[in-house]
Enzyme design. Sequence first.
Site: not given
Ligand code: 13P
Length: 260
Positions: A168, A96
């Site tokens: 992400e 992550h």
């Molecule tokens: P948010 O949906 O709070 O932006 O977070 C995304 C995330 O990092 C999920 O792993």
Amino acid sequence: MIRDYIFGGNWKLQYPTVETSVKAAKDIADQLSTIDVEAFIAPSPNALYEVGRMIKESNLKLAGQNMHFMQKGAFTGEVSIDGLLEAGCEYVLLGHSERRRIFGEIDEMINKKVHTALDNDMKVVLCIGETASERANGDMAKVNMEQLSGSLKDVSEVQLNNIVIAYEPVWAINNEYLNPGVKIKAATIEEANESHAVVREWFVKNYGQSVSEKIRIQYGGSMKPTNAKELLSQRDIDGGLIGGASLKAETFIPILNSIK
Ligand code: 13P
């Protein structure tokens, strides 16, 4: 749709106690019982075992947020894969952006974790993504491809059956430490499509067309009930990894329902 959607709620350290975590998990599991979709939540490690007990009989799955690549040893503060399995985890999030960018995890380390997980029957959600400045410098594709190559080194085609990718973009993650002073918003459809195509193409190049068609790629970063439907209707977006909006059934469940 050739791939089944998959959704994850990454709770980070937003519910710091067992009690609040178990309550939220119960609400979500209850409401998920009428929805036919694959979904997991990743509570913080302190609540993992109790949440696992609470959702055991439901169709809500459990995931770890991280783990160490060694199964045991003198590693202060780390979480073991056996602990995750004991709690009932089917998935573990690895790489992550908060692990990479705040806690200094590098691809080599993430790759070791990927192998430890896969060798021990744990499915992996491999997270990748570029920062705002990397994107502004034209390095979006390079950064994501490097993270894929480094994190998935020596992963076989068969093992890919147990891997989900979470793209992400760091700049879209609702995280003030990663994005100081920036107004955080989800990727536009165009931005998300461009990046998901890069990820899909990396799999075509490295594993071939048919394998690449099977890989599920979640989008993560400020996904909410208001933007989920549009994002999830894109050909290469196979679900979401959701932070803030996954904390409560009121916001998580409508996202899952938006695929209907
Ligand atoms: P948010 O949906 O709070 O932006 O977070 C995304 C995330 O990092 C999920 O792993």
